[in-house]
Design a protein around this motif. Structure first.
Motif, PDB file in Angstrom:
ATOM      1  N   ASP A  14      -8.399   9.625  73.546  1.00 21.93           N
ATOM      2  CA  ASP A  14      -9.696   8.459  74.011  1.00 21.93           C
ATOM      3  C   ASP A  14      -8.870   7.158  73.689  1.00 21.93           C
ATOM      4  O   ASP A  14      -7.805   6.941  73.405  1.00 21.93           O
ATOM      5  CB  ASP A  14     -10.684   8.646  72.803  1.00 21.93           C
ATOM      6  N   ASP A  16     -11.017   3.844  73.217  1.00 26.35           N
ATOM      7  CA  ASP A  16     -11.606   2.704  72.291  1.00 26.35           C
ATOM      8  C   ASP A  16     -11.671   3.279  71.224  1.00 26.35           C
ATOM      9  O   ASP A  16     -12.407   4.358  70.875  1.00 26.35           O
ATOM     10  CB  ASP A  16     -12.758   2.131  72.737  1.00 26.35           C
ATOM     11  N   GLY A  17     -11.311   2.687  70.113  1.00 29.04           N
ATOM     12  CA  GLY A  17     -11.380   3.392  68.587  1.00 29.04           C
ATOM     13  C   GLY A  17     -10.080   4.090  68.231  1.00 29.04           C
ATOM     14  O   GLY A  17     -10.141   4.582  67.082  1.00 29.04           O
ATOM     15  N   ASP A 223     -12.434   9.391  68.352  1.00 29.01           N
ATOM     16  CA  ASP A 223     -13.058   8.735  67.385  1.00 29.01           C
ATOM     17  C   ASP A 223     -14.518   8.993  67.206  1.00 29.01           C
ATOM     18  O   ASP A 223     -15.475   8.622  66.340  1.00 29.01           O
ATOM     19  CB  ASP A 223     -12.972   7.314  67.109  1.00 29.01           C
ATOM     20  N   ASP A 228     -16.182  12.888  71.805  1.00 31.82           N
ATOM     21  CA  ASP A 228     -14.831  13.373  72.200  1.00 31.82           C
ATOM     22  C   ASP A 228     -14.497  14.873  71.448  1.00 31.82           C
ATOM     23  O   ASP A 228     -13.933  15.427  72.029  1.00 31.82           O
ATOM     24  CB  ASP A 228     -13.851  12.502  71.193  1.00 31.82           C
TER      25      ASP A 228
HETATM   26 MG   LIG Z   1     -13.616   6.024  71.446  1.00 31.30          MG
END
Ligand SMILES: [Mg+2]
Length: 276
Positions: A14, A16-17, A223, A228
């Motif tokens: 993933d 973002d984060g 995250d 996810d």
């Molecule tokens: Mg993310």
């Protein structure tokens, strides 16, 4: 499921984060990804971000010092476009309405799917699109939503890139693609016929295809538990939660068993021991 040391041959990662937050790389991300690459681990960045193109995202990653090529990025728009291109009801005589940022249209065109814009349809002289692909875009207008509603009511296949309700911004949570889909759902009384992005199956099917690996040879890193982790688990892929983003250790403790990752690590760098 379990993750054995040295068993991982590919990563579904993933963004973002996990890799970045805003314009900054997450702690340990650059080190972790560089090391994975040096060990010959195949990397695929899988993102629900639909508005941007894979090339744009790869460029952004490279700009932050994160090693990434365009072919290593898979957006929910690209997954949606693959599904549309191979759909049994595909009607080559009619076009597909692309709603969202540039990534939505680009992905369809890259797969040889002819697109039409809401502006072109608004004249009322174009044939009804056989499908609508709806993803997030900062410039989505009422005209876009109106044409999507007309097409869906007229029987077009409605494809959502992803259903994320919100989009984190420095000022708080903004409406995400799920919120824009809700307006079309409200006006049509229908739900999308196909959802491409995480946690839905098409995203993982395409990701494994691109990696050329079996589910058990891959580690999915994210995250967020409900996208996810749940999505990868459902696809039979071992999972790792990285604590640089949305969810923390307490969330894991309180989560139902199907939301629990196989591994919890502070950062991507801490994953290195799994590629032995
Ligand atoms: Mg993310």
């Amino acid at each position: 499921m379990s993750v054995e040391h040295g068993s991982v041959r590919g990563l579904i990662c993933d963004l973002d984060g996990v890799v970045y937050r805003g314009s900054q790389p997450c702690p340990g991300a650059i080190e972790g990804l560089t090391e994975a690459r040096q060990r010959g681990i195949a990397i695929l960045y899988l993102t629900n971000n639909a508005g941007h193109t894979a090339a744009g995202i790869a460029e952004r990653l490279a700009g932050m010092g994160v090693p990434a090529m365009e072919a290593e990025v898979l957006t929910s728009s690209q997954v949606a476009a693959d599904e549309v291109a191979e759909h049994p009801e595909r009607d080559e005589a009619r076009r597909v309405l692309a709603v969202g940022g540039p990534g939505v249209r680009r992905a369809l065109l890259d797969r040889g799917v002819a697109t039409v814009t809401a502006g072109e349809l608004a004249g009322g002289e174009e044939p009804v699109p056989w499908a609508v692909v709806q993803g997030y875009g900062t410039d989505v207008t009422v005209t876009d939503l109106t044409e999507a509603v007309y097409a869906v009511r007229a029987g077009a296949l409605w494809v959502a890139t992803n259903t994320d309700a919100t989009l984190p911004t420095p000022r708080g949570l903004a409406p995400g693609n799920g919120a824009l889909l809700a307006s079309v759902a409200h006006a049509t009384g229908q739900q999308p016929g196909l959802i491409a992005g995480k946690p839905h199956a098409p995203a993982y099917r395409r990701a494994l295809q691109l990696l050329g690996l079996r589910a058990e040879e891959v580690l999915a890193v994210g995250d967020r538990l409900e996208t996810d982790i749940v999505g990868a688990r459902t696809a039979g892929i071992p999972t790792a939660l990285v604590l640089t983003g949305v969810h923390g250790r307490e969330d894991v403790e309180q989560a139902s068993p199907d939301h629990r990752p196989d591994v919890v690590v502070d950062s991507l760098h801490d994953l290195a021991r799994w590629w032995g």
